[in-house]
Design a protein around this motif. Structure first.
Motif, short mmCIF file in Angstrom:
data_model
loop_
_atom_site.label_atom_id
_atom_site.label_comp_id
_atom_site.label_asym_id
_atom_site.label_seq_id
_atom_site.Cartn_x
_atom_site.Cartn_y
_atom_site.Cartn_z
N ASN A 42 -52.26 13.52 1.93
CA ASN A 42 -51.61 12.47 2.72
C ASN A 42 -52.05 11.06 2.34
O ASN A 42 -51.83 10.12 3.09
CB ASN A 42 -51.88 12.71 4.21
CG ASN A 42 -53.35 12.76 4.55
OD1 ASN A 42 -54.20 12.75 3.66
ND2 ASN A 42 -53.66 12.81 5.85
N VAL A 43 -52.68 10.93 1.17
CA VAL A 43 -53.13 9.62 0.71
C VAL A 43 -52.40 9.25 -0.58
O VAL A 43 -52.43 10.01 -1.56
CB VAL A 43 -54.65 9.59 0.46
CG1 VAL A 43 -55.08 8.23 -0.09
CG2 VAL A 43 -55.41 9.91 1.74
N GLN A 83 -56.33 13.65 -1.58
CA GLN A 83 -55.83 14.60 -0.59
C GLN A 83 -54.33 14.38 -0.40
O GLN A 83 -53.78 13.36 -0.82
CB GLN A 83 -56.57 14.47 0.74
CG GLN A 83 -56.53 13.11 1.38
CD GLN A 83 -57.52 12.99 2.53
OE1 GLN A 83 -58.73 13.14 2.34
NE2 GLN A 83 -57.01 12.73 3.74
N ALA A 115 -53.98 2.24 -2.49
CA ALA A 115 -53.98 3.37 -1.56
C ALA A 115 -53.17 3.06 -0.30
O ALA A 115 -53.06 1.92 0.13
CB ALA A 115 -55.41 3.75 -1.19
N GLY A 116 -52.61 4.11 0.29
CA GLY A 116 -51.86 3.96 1.54
C GLY A 116 -51.64 5.34 2.15
O GLY A 116 -51.95 6.37 1.55
N HIS A 117 -51.08 5.36 3.37
CA HIS A 117 -50.78 6.63 4.05
C HIS A 117 -49.46 7.18 3.52
O HIS A 117 -48.46 6.47 3.46
CB HIS A 117 -50.71 6.42 5.56
CG HIS A 117 -50.85 7.69 6.34
ND1 HIS A 117 -49.94 8.72 6.27
CD2 HIS A 117 -51.81 8.09 7.21
CE1 HIS A 117 -50.32 9.70 7.05
NE2 HIS A 117 -51.47 9.34 7.65
N ALA A 118 -49.47 8.46 3.15
CA ALA A 118 -48.28 9.06 2.56
C ALA A 118 -47.11 9.13 3.54
O ALA A 118 -45.95 9.20 3.12
CB ALA A 118 -48.60 10.46 2.03
N ALA A 119 -47.39 9.09 4.86
CA ALA A 119 -46.32 9.19 5.86
C ALA A 119 -45.60 7.87 6.08
O ALA A 119 -44.53 7.84 6.70
CB ALA A 119 -46.90 9.69 7.19
N ARG A 120 -46.20 6.78 5.62
CA ARG A 120 -45.58 5.46 5.82
C ARG A 120 -45.24 4.85 4.47
O ARG A 120 -45.76 5.23 3.43
CB ARG A 120 -46.55 4.55 6.59
CG ARG A 120 -46.83 5.03 8.02
CD ARG A 120 -47.59 3.97 8.80
NE ARG A 120 -48.95 3.81 8.30
CZ ARG A 120 -50.00 4.50 8.73
NH1 ARG A 120 -49.84 5.43 9.66
NH2 ARG A 120 -51.20 4.28 8.23
N ASN A 139 -48.14 3.75 -5.56
CA ASN A 139 -48.52 5.06 -6.05
C ASN A 139 -48.86 5.00 -7.55
O ASN A 139 -47.99 4.78 -8.39
CB ASN A 139 -47.39 6.05 -5.82
CG ASN A 139 -47.84 7.49 -5.96
OD1 ASN A 139 -48.57 7.82 -6.87
ND2 ASN A 139 -47.38 8.34 -5.05
N GLU A 183 -46.09 2.55 2.42
CA GLU A 183 -47.13 1.58 2.09
C GLU A 183 -47.89 2.06 0.85
O GLU A 183 -47.83 3.23 0.46
CB GLU A 183 -48.10 1.39 3.25
CG GLU A 183 -48.83 2.65 3.67
CD GLU A 183 -49.69 2.44 4.92
OE1 GLU A 183 -49.32 1.63 5.77
OE2 GLU A 183 -50.73 3.11 5.02
#
Length: 353
Positions: free
Chosen positions: A233-234, A231, A182-187, A192, A189
């Motif tokens: 953004n994850v 969600q 898992a990571g933040h979709a905006a960065r 997937n 990281e």
């Protein structure tokens, strides 16, 4: 063949249609059929919702042929114009749920059994009307096999237009899971899991097993379901998908599963490997007799109780597979008349030696 034999079969089917018999809920129709058989002067046997009877004078030194079809139905789909539980004959067609799949086979095989056992045959007959076929349940034909005498051959009644399915594809359902991080979709990281799953899904789409069957073609693999994400953004750490595998007789389901697990990075688990492919030698006397009667032979892509028996068999019955599980399901009256005659012509005095 006495014409009243077909009339009795059609009347019986009409009464069966009027009795709800969804898979695992077949008790009422099993009770009815058991009573009908006993009124005909035969002693029936029963286990759960499975009914069977042996030919009079059963002789264990003779070969034995099983006549089998199923009494359960699927639930009616939307779109029925008629009441699915009210049998109606219109323009030579009997409408009702389970008329085609596989009530017509049940009544045709039963009345062929009645006719054939009125004279001495060089074989024994067993008629079995079984439960839970539509869900490949464990309380159907699979539970009955151990109760029966040794069986040498089976005719499995399913809608085939009275042509002979001498081979049938098996089924294996796979639950696959691709794992990421898992990571933040905006960065930039995380890992997937959807992207990992896509690689494996592409493999399922493009891979071809080497051995191809003359009757059943290739092993067929189809991704049919997929689920991932919590969600927007994850970056998802897990993606699960389902694969429908239809095996040919060149591989066992276990062999196919082992090869898949070697090739993909996702975790792969089979819900069951028990529904294997089947094939019967084309020189079997019953197959040869069918060909002599201008019956076509073919490999069937759809599953039946053939998958759960471990002796040679053919799938053959009145009706058409394309009508199964459809709104306003029907069987043509002439198809039942034809089926009884063909069953009798195929089996009467045949030698399995």
């Amino acid at each position: 063949m006495p014409s009243e034999l077909a009339k009795e079969a059609i009347d019986l089917l009409s009464e069966m249609i009027a009795i709800q018999s969804f898979s695992r809920e077949e008790k009422a129709v099993a009770d009815f059929l058991e009573h009908y058989i006993e009124l005909k002067g035969y002693k029936s046997l029963r286990k759960d919702n499975n009914i069977w009877l042996l030919s009079p004078g059963f002789d264990s030194s003779r070969p034995t042929i099983l006549l089998n079809s199923h009494i359960d139905t699927v639930k009616p789909v939307s779109g029925w114009i008629r009441n699915p539980f009210v049998p109606v004959i219109e323009d030579g067609k009997l409408y009702g749920l389970g008329s085609n799949d596989a009530g017509a086979s049940v009544v045709s095989l039963l009345h062929a059994f009645f006719y054939l056992t009125q004279q001495t045959q060089p074989f024994n007959l067993i008629f079995a009307a079984t439960a839970e076929e539509e869900v490949s349940g464990k309380n159907g034909i699979e539970s009955l096999i151990s109760e029966l005498p040794r069986v040498d051959f089976a005719i499995v009644g399913e809608p085939t237009g009275m042509h002979l399915a001498v081979a049938e594809k098996g089924l294996m359902v796979l639950d696959c899971t691709a794992k990421g991080k898992a990571g933040h979709a905006a960065r930039d990281e995380g890992e997937n899991a959807i992207y990992k799953a896509l690689n494996d899904i592409g493999w399922f789409q493009n891979y071809h097993f080497e051995k191809t069957s003359n009757l059943l073609g290739e092993v067929k693999m189809t991704v049919t379901q997929i689920n991932a994400g919590t969600q927007h953004n994850v970056v998802p750490d897990k993606c699960s998908f389902v694969v429908d595998v239809r095996s040919n007789e060149m591989y066992t389901n276990e062999e196919i599963l082992t090869e898949i697990q070697k090739q993909v990075s996702s975790e792969v688990a089979a819900r069951s490997t028990r529904l294997g492919s089947t094939a019967t030698p084309l020189n079997h006397p019953i197959v040869k007799r069918g060909i002599e009667l201008n019956r076509k032979i073919y490999g069937s892509p759809t599953l039946s109780d053939q998958a759960l028996i471990d002796f040679d068999s053919v799938k053959v019955g009145p009706g058409e597979s394309s009508r199964s599980h459809t709104a306003d399901e029907y069987i043509e009256i002439r198809e039942i008349e034809e089926a009884i005659k063909i069953y009798i012509d195929v089996l009467n005095q045949i030698s399995l030696e």
